[in-house]
Design a protein around this motif. Structure first.
Motif, PDB file in Angstrom:
ATOM      1  N   GLY A   1       0.778  -1.231   0.000  1.00 50.00           N
ATOM      2  CA  GLY A   1       0.000   0.000   0.000  1.00 50.00           C
ATOM      3  C   GLY A   1       0.809   1.280   0.000  1.00 50.00           C
ATOM      4  N   VAL A   2       2.121   1.206  -0.230  1.00 54.59           N
ATOM      5  CA  VAL A   2       2.966   2.404  -0.235  1.00 54.59           C
ATOM      6  C   VAL A   2       2.735   3.159  -1.543  1.00 54.59           C
ATOM      7  N   PRO A   3       2.291   4.416  -1.473  1.00 55.99           N
ATOM      8  CA  PRO A   3       2.047   5.187  -2.697  1.00 55.99           C
ATOM      9  C   PRO A   3       3.308   5.282  -3.558  1.00 55.99           C
ATOM     10  N   GLY A   4       3.156   4.978  -4.841  1.00 54.20           N
ATOM     11  CA  GLY A   4       4.266   5.074  -5.780  1.00 54.20           C
ATOM     12  C   GLY A   4       5.116   3.823  -5.891  1.00 54.20           C
ATOM     13  N   ALA A   5       4.949   2.864  -4.989  1.00 56.73           N
ATOM     14  CA  ALA A   5       5.799   1.671  -5.006  1.00 56.73           C
ATOM     15  C   ALA A   5       5.616   0.856  -6.282  1.00 56.73           C
ATOM     16  N   LYS A   6       4.378   0.668  -6.704  1.00 60.11           N
ATOM     17  CA  LYS A   6       4.139  -0.119  -7.917  1.00 60.11           C
ATOM     18  C   LYS A   6       4.796   0.525  -9.130  1.00 60.11           C
TER      19      LYS A   6
END
Length: 98
Positions: A62-67
């Motif tokens: 769920g970390v923003p930008g990780a994907k």
């Protein structure tokens, strides 16, 4: 264990500035010892040895930008992408040194 002075810093890396570099066969450069990591907020973190630790399983939890920005390490192709990204940081850091 005795304290070592190792510290965890969270931030986005804008550059890696090795103290001394040597050219590699592929045109990139490698550090022969020590340097600094520069964060996007301008903080410089000096190091004797730089350790980039990666986990054994990929999860963005769920970390923003990780994907979009993280590089998994599950295959040879992933390892090659990670190596290229690290060389890019080292080359960009070396180019910004005064």
């Amino acid at each position: 264990l005795a304290p070592t002075g190792v510290a965890f810093h969270r931030g986005a890396v804008s550059g890696v500035e090795p103290n001394e570099t040597m050219p590699m066969r592929d045109g990139s450069v490698a550090s022969s010892g020590g340097g600094a990591v520069v964060l996007d907020d301008g903080e410089r973190i000096e190091y004797d040895w730089l350790v980039v630790a990666v986990g054994t399983a990929s999860s963005d939890i769920g970390v923003p930008g990780a994907k979009e920005h993280a590089i998994p390490l599950s295959s040879l192709e992933d390892a090659q992408r990670l190596a290229a990204a690290m060389r890019g940081l080292a080359n960009r850091g070396g180019a910004t040194r005064g």
